[in-house]
Design an enzyme around this catalytic site. Structure first.
Site, PDB file in Angstrom:
ATOM      1  N   ASN A 263       0.704  -0.743   0.066  1.00  0.00           N
ATOM      2  CA  ASN A 263       0.536   0.007   0.244  1.00  0.00           C
ATOM      3  C   ASN A 263       0.564   0.720   0.393  1.00  0.00           C
ATOM      4  OD1 ASN A 263      -2.591   1.429   0.455  1.00  0.00           O
ATOM      5  ND2 ASN A 263      -0.833   1.497   2.376  1.00  0.00           N
TER       6      ASN A 263
ATOM      7  N   TYR B   3       4.152   9.442 -11.165  1.00  0.00           N
ATOM      8  CA  TYR B   3       3.392   8.897 -10.355  1.00  0.00           C
ATOM      9  C   TYR B   3       2.840   7.665 -11.620  1.00  0.00           C
ATOM     10  CZ  TYR B   3      -0.545   7.373  -7.390  1.00  0.00           C
ATOM     11  OH  TYR B   3      -1.530   6.972  -6.474  1.00  0.00           O
TER      12      TYR B   3
ATOM     13  N   LYS C  94       3.380   3.637 -11.581  1.00  0.00           N
ATOM     14  CA  LYS C  94       1.498   3.034 -11.066  1.00  0.00           C
ATOM     15  C   LYS C  94       1.356   2.148 -11.774  1.00  0.00           C
ATOM     16  CE  LYS C  94       0.500   3.866  -7.536  1.00  0.00           C
ATOM     17  NZ  LYS C  94       0.752   3.131  -6.274  1.00  0.00           N
TER      18      LYS C  94
ATOM     19  N   THR D 292      -7.314  11.600   1.679  1.00  0.00           N
ATOM     20  CA  THR D 292      -6.286  11.326   2.451  1.00  0.00           C
ATOM     21  C   THR D 292      -4.986  12.294   2.929  1.00  0.00           C
ATOM     22  OG1 THR D 292      -4.922  10.001   0.318  1.00  0.00           O
ATOM     23  CG2 THR D 292      -6.641   8.329   1.965  1.00  0.00           C
TER      24      THR D 292
END
Length: 254
Positions: A87, A154, A158, A191
């Site tokens: 995670n 990013y 990913k 978040t």
């Protein structure tokens, strides 16, 4: 006995996932720099323990050493199932190519891509020699399928983690293995990572206003909701398609 190794469990989605595992009676081994006082308190009311190991996931040698310590201190002949939730992740650097900080790029790739590969490799090696079943989850993002200006690192890591997931699944198939591996795309969550995104300049990230608007309009799902959807999926192991990218929007019931 079952264990759930959760990286980045000190906050956000990782903390929510750790709580859900403990509610199911599964001991959690958290991997992060600081750990979670909230999880320590939470575990006292559950039939499961929380163990924290401090580890800088940007250091692959340290990550490998951390796994070896965990295996020595926790895994034994009664261990029959281990969950691995990769995670931990970072969004920085948010910047256009040509203006990237090299050290930040290196750290980003280590945390978002190298660390999950190291942990998956270590666990598979252990499981195959100790007759332990594995369920491995790589937290991914819809960014893996996009080319977003300002998110080159990013988007790239990913996308790479999705391909890694698919490749491991293909290898497991050739060995007729019972292990499971999947990627889980949780959508846009409320978040700390979103705080970082919203603080970016428009020059570095032209879509920043879109993310600020999502917060203003209350369109961000909480980590608890996102974790619950993942747990529903993990509770149906026979229905999991190895190597698949599962997207929250396809799984959630509005």
């Amino acid at each position: 006995m079952q264990f759930a190794i959760v990286t980045g469990e000190s906050r956000g989605l990782g903390e929510a996932i750790a709580k859900d595992f403990m509610e199911y009676g599964i001991d959690v081994i958290g991997i992060s720099r600081s750990g979670s006082e909230e999880l320590k308190k939470f575990s006292k009311n559950e039939k499961a323990d929380y163990h924290h190991y401090s580890c800088d996931l940007s250091d692959s040698a340290q990550a490998k050493e951390c796994f070896e310590k965990i295996a020595e201190q926790h895994f034994n002949k009664e261990t029959y199932h281990i969950y691995l939730i990769n995670n931990a992740g970072m969004i920085e650097p948010i910047e256009t190519v040509g203006n990237l900080d090299t050290d930040q790029v290196t750290k980003h790739v280590q945390v978002n891509l190298v660390a999950p590969i190291v942990w998956t490799n270590s666990l598979l090696s252990y499981a195959d020699t100790h007759d332990v079943k594995l369920t491995m989850v790589n937290i991914t993002s819809g960014a893996a399928e996009k080319s977003t200006p300002g998110w080159s690192t990013y988007n790239s890591t990913k996308s790479a983690i999705n391909q890694f997931t698919a490749t491991v699944a293909a290898e497991l198939e050739t060995k007729d293995s019972d292990h499971k591996i999947l990627a889980y795309s949780p959508g846009v969550m409320d978040t700390d990572m979103q705080d970082v995104i919203r603080s970016a300049s428009k020059d570095a990230f032209r879509d920043v206003e879109k993310f600020r608007q999502l917060k203003k309009e209350g369109q961000l799902r909480g980590p608890d909701t996102v974790s619950a959807v993942l747990m529903d999926l993990l509770n149906k192991p026979n229905e999991i398609e190895n190597g698949k990218v599962y997207k929250l929007y396809d799984l959630i019931k509005e």
